[in-house]
Write a protein that holds these residues in place. Sequence first.
Motif, PDB file in Angstrom:
ATOM      1  N   LYS A  84       0.813  -1.212   0.000  1.00 51.02           N
ATOM      2  CA  LYS A  84       0.000   0.000   0.000  1.00 51.02           C
ATOM      3  C   LYS A  84       0.847   1.262   0.000  1.00 51.02           C
ATOM      4  N   THR A  85       2.144   1.098   0.209  1.00 48.24           N
ATOM      5  CA  THR A  85       3.047   2.240   0.275  1.00 48.24           C
ATOM      6  C   THR A  85       3.349   2.746  -1.132  1.00 48.24           C
ATOM      7  N   ALA A  86       3.206   4.051  -1.342  1.00 48.88           N
ATOM      8  CA  ALA A  86       3.435   4.657  -2.658  1.00 48.88           C
ATOM      9  C   ALA A  86       4.874   5.133  -2.787  1.00 48.88           C
ATOM     10  N   LEU A  87       5.345   5.120  -4.030  1.00 48.44           N
ATOM     11  CA  LEU A  87       6.671   5.624  -4.370  1.00 48.44           C
ATOM     12  C   LEU A  87       6.571   7.085  -4.789  1.00 48.44           C
ATOM     13  N   GLY A  88       7.456   7.898  -4.238  1.00 48.59           N
ATOM     14  CA  GLY A  88       7.645   9.260  -4.724  1.00 48.59           C
ATOM     15  C   GLY A  88       9.045   9.383  -5.291  1.00 48.59           C
ATOM     16  N   ILE A  89       9.237  10.279  -6.245  1.00 57.12           N
ATOM     17  CA  ILE A  89      10.541  10.432  -6.881  1.00 57.12           C
ATOM     18  C   ILE A  89      10.944  11.897  -6.895  1.00 57.12           C
ATOM     19  N   VAL A  90      12.149  12.165  -6.378  1.00 61.56           N
ATOM     20  CA  VAL A  90      12.806  13.459  -6.571  1.00 61.56           C
ATOM     21  C   VAL A  90      14.081  13.155  -7.342  1.00 61.56           C
ATOM     22  N   PRO A  91      14.073  13.370  -8.668  1.00 60.93           N
ATOM     23  CA  PRO A  91      15.190  12.915  -9.503  1.00 60.93           C
ATOM     24  C   PRO A  91      16.450  13.732  -9.297  1.00 60.93           C
ATOM     25  N   CYS A  92      17.552  13.033  -9.010  1.00 62.30           N
ATOM     26  CA  CYS A  92      18.845  13.688  -8.814  1.00 62.30           C
ATOM     27  C   CYS A  92      19.965  12.930  -9.519  1.00 62.30           C
ATOM     28  N   GLY A  93      19.633  12.146 -10.530  1.00 59.77           N
ATOM     29  CA  GLY A  93      20.642  11.365 -11.221  1.00 59.77           C
ATOM     30  C   GLY A  93      21.020  11.981 -12.556  1.00 59.77           C
ATOM     31  N   SER A  94      21.633  11.174 -13.406  1.00 57.19           N
ATOM     32  CA  SER A  94      22.043  11.666 -14.722  1.00 57.19           C
ATOM     33  C   SER A  94      21.002  11.340 -15.789  1.00 57.19           C
ATOM     34  N   GLY A  95      20.412  10.132 -15.753  1.00 57.96           N
ATOM     35  CA  GLY A  95      19.438   9.752 -16.763  1.00 57.96           C
ATOM     36  C   GLY A  95      18.007  10.071 -16.382  1.00 57.96           C
ATOM     37  N   ASN A  96      17.623   9.697 -15.140  1.00 59.55           N
ATOM     38  CA  ASN A  96      16.285   9.968 -14.603  1.00 59.55           C
ATOM     39  C   ASN A  96      15.175   9.452 -15.525  1.00 59.55           C
ATOM     40  N   GLY A  97      15.321   8.193 -15.956  1.00 54.22           N
ATOM     41  CA  GLY A  97      14.402   7.642 -16.935  1.00 54.22           C
ATOM     42  C   GLY A  97      12.957   7.589 -16.494  1.00 54.22           C
ATOM     43  N   LEU A  98      12.689   7.047 -15.300  1.00 57.22           N
ATOM     44  CA  LEU A  98      11.311   6.922 -14.842  1.00 57.22           C
ATOM     45  C   LEU A  98      10.709   8.294 -14.562  1.00 57.22           C
ATOM     46  N   ALA A  99      11.483   9.167 -13.951  1.00 59.40           N
ATOM     47  CA  ALA A  99      10.995  10.516 -13.675  1.00 59.40           C
ATOM     48  C   ALA A  99      10.624  11.242 -14.960  1.00 59.40           C
ATOM     49  N   ARG A 100      11.465  11.116 -15.972  1.00 56.23           N
ATOM     50  CA  ARG A 100      11.172  11.780 -17.243  1.00 56.23           C
ATOM     51  C   ARG A 100       9.919  11.194 -17.891  1.00 56.23           C
ATOM     52  N   HIS A 101       9.779   9.859 -17.857  1.00 55.78           N
ATOM     53  CA  HIS A 101       8.592   9.243 -18.448  1.00 55.78           C
ATOM     54  C   HIS A 101       7.327   9.758 -17.767  1.00 55.78           C
ATOM     55  N   LEU A 102       7.384   9.925 -16.457  1.00 49.24           N
ATOM     56  CA  LEU A 102       6.218  10.373 -15.693  1.00 49.24           C
ATOM     57  C   LEU A 102       6.092  11.892 -15.619  1.00 49.24           C
ATOM     58  N   CYS A 103       6.983  12.604 -16.320  1.00 48.46           N
ATOM     59  CA  CYS A 103       6.968  14.073 -16.342  1.00 48.46           C
ATOM     60  C   CYS A 103       7.135  14.686 -14.956  1.00 48.46           C
ATOM     61  N   ILE A 104       7.935  14.044 -14.134  1.00 46.56           N
ATOM     62  CA  ILE A 104       8.267  14.611 -12.825  1.00 46.56           C
ATOM     63  C   ILE A 104       9.367  15.642 -13.024  1.00 46.56           C
ATOM     64  N   PRO A 105       9.204  16.855 -12.521  1.00 44.82           N
ATOM     65  CA  PRO A 105      10.191  17.910 -12.766  1.00 44.82           C
ATOM     66  C   PRO A 105      11.582  17.525 -12.270  1.00 44.82           C
ATOM     67  N   LEU A 106      12.594  17.928 -13.039  1.00 46.04           N
ATOM     68  CA  LEU A 106      13.969  17.699 -12.619  1.00 46.04           C
ATOM     69  C   LEU A 106      14.419  18.751 -11.615  1.00 46.04           C
TER      70      LEU A 106
END
Length: 348
Positions: A84-106
């Motif tokens: 039931k626990t949700a994942l949140g993403i704060v992208p701080c890498g070089s590729g940030n593939g999942l964040a980019r796919h989900l349109c999460i701001p860099l």
Amino acid sequence: MDNKKHITFIINPISGTHTKKQLPQLIGETIDAEKFSYDIRCTEYAGHAAEMARQCAADGVDVVVAIGGDGTVNEVARSLVHSKTALGIVPCGSGNGLARHLCIPLDIKKALGLINRCDIEDFDYGVINGLPFFCTCGMGFDAFISLKFAESGKRGPISYVENVLKEGLKYRPETYELIDESSTQRHKAFLIACANASQYGNNAYIAPGATMKDGLMDVIVMEPFDTLDAPQIAADLFMKTLGNNSKIKTFRTQSIKIHRDRPGAIHYDGDPIMTDSDVEVHIEHLGIRIIVNPDAPEDKAQPNQMLNAFSDFFNNINNVRDDIREDIGRSGRRIQAINKLLLRKLRS
């Protein structure tokens, strides 16, 4: 009665190139204290993020936020599947593939703003030989380069480009047998990719039409190609037109078995591992909960953004060290000519 949701932030302090010293302050300034309580933890070794996230899921924490690159996101995410626990993403890498796919701001503060809004949806994830992945997995050239990149002990785009140039010239395509629910195929291929999401990262779209909610993966077979084909393939990766290339074969399936002639490397979200000659991949439908961007545009990446990412990546080749250039000799000069052709093609 306290109805606040609890968030655990897991920070990888060594991911990417940006300092994370200001993160606790930014978190404190952004997260709504009336809606959320939170704690902040930092990873100390490889696999630590997975351990902490697993315990958070067992404890019923509402959200675990991965702050780091694709490896950190994978570690946290694989510990939260079917919970039931949700994942949140704060992208701080070089590729940030999942964040980019989900349109999460860099931008870190904007990404934290999405965590504060806490809009959650269910998504698919993939499994390759028992290892969860959320963007892509595969074998062949990309897995080979991922392994060389990891062995080099250096991070960043320059190191990656060095490995592509130095090792790519030695790579020889393999023959693969692909068995899915409806057919058996045999291909000699430069790489086989299985995509749950659309891109590798850096807006390089290996599967432009992939969606994380259809219960299917996009299987991409990149056939062997010569130097003259490389500019078009690279351009297609960044312009979301790879499916139009004659060297690319694609299909969708829920599961697949892949046999190759000998053991070798595979990768899952860019992390390499050696396996035997048989590989199995399947999709787990809607098996992970993720905080999304409710304001994400329909067209997730505009041409100018992709052109900029393409230009930035290939311009790094101009900074490759002299010893690498000497090692690749005439091929290095050929690659420089290809880069100029690539940029002309994209700008035309």
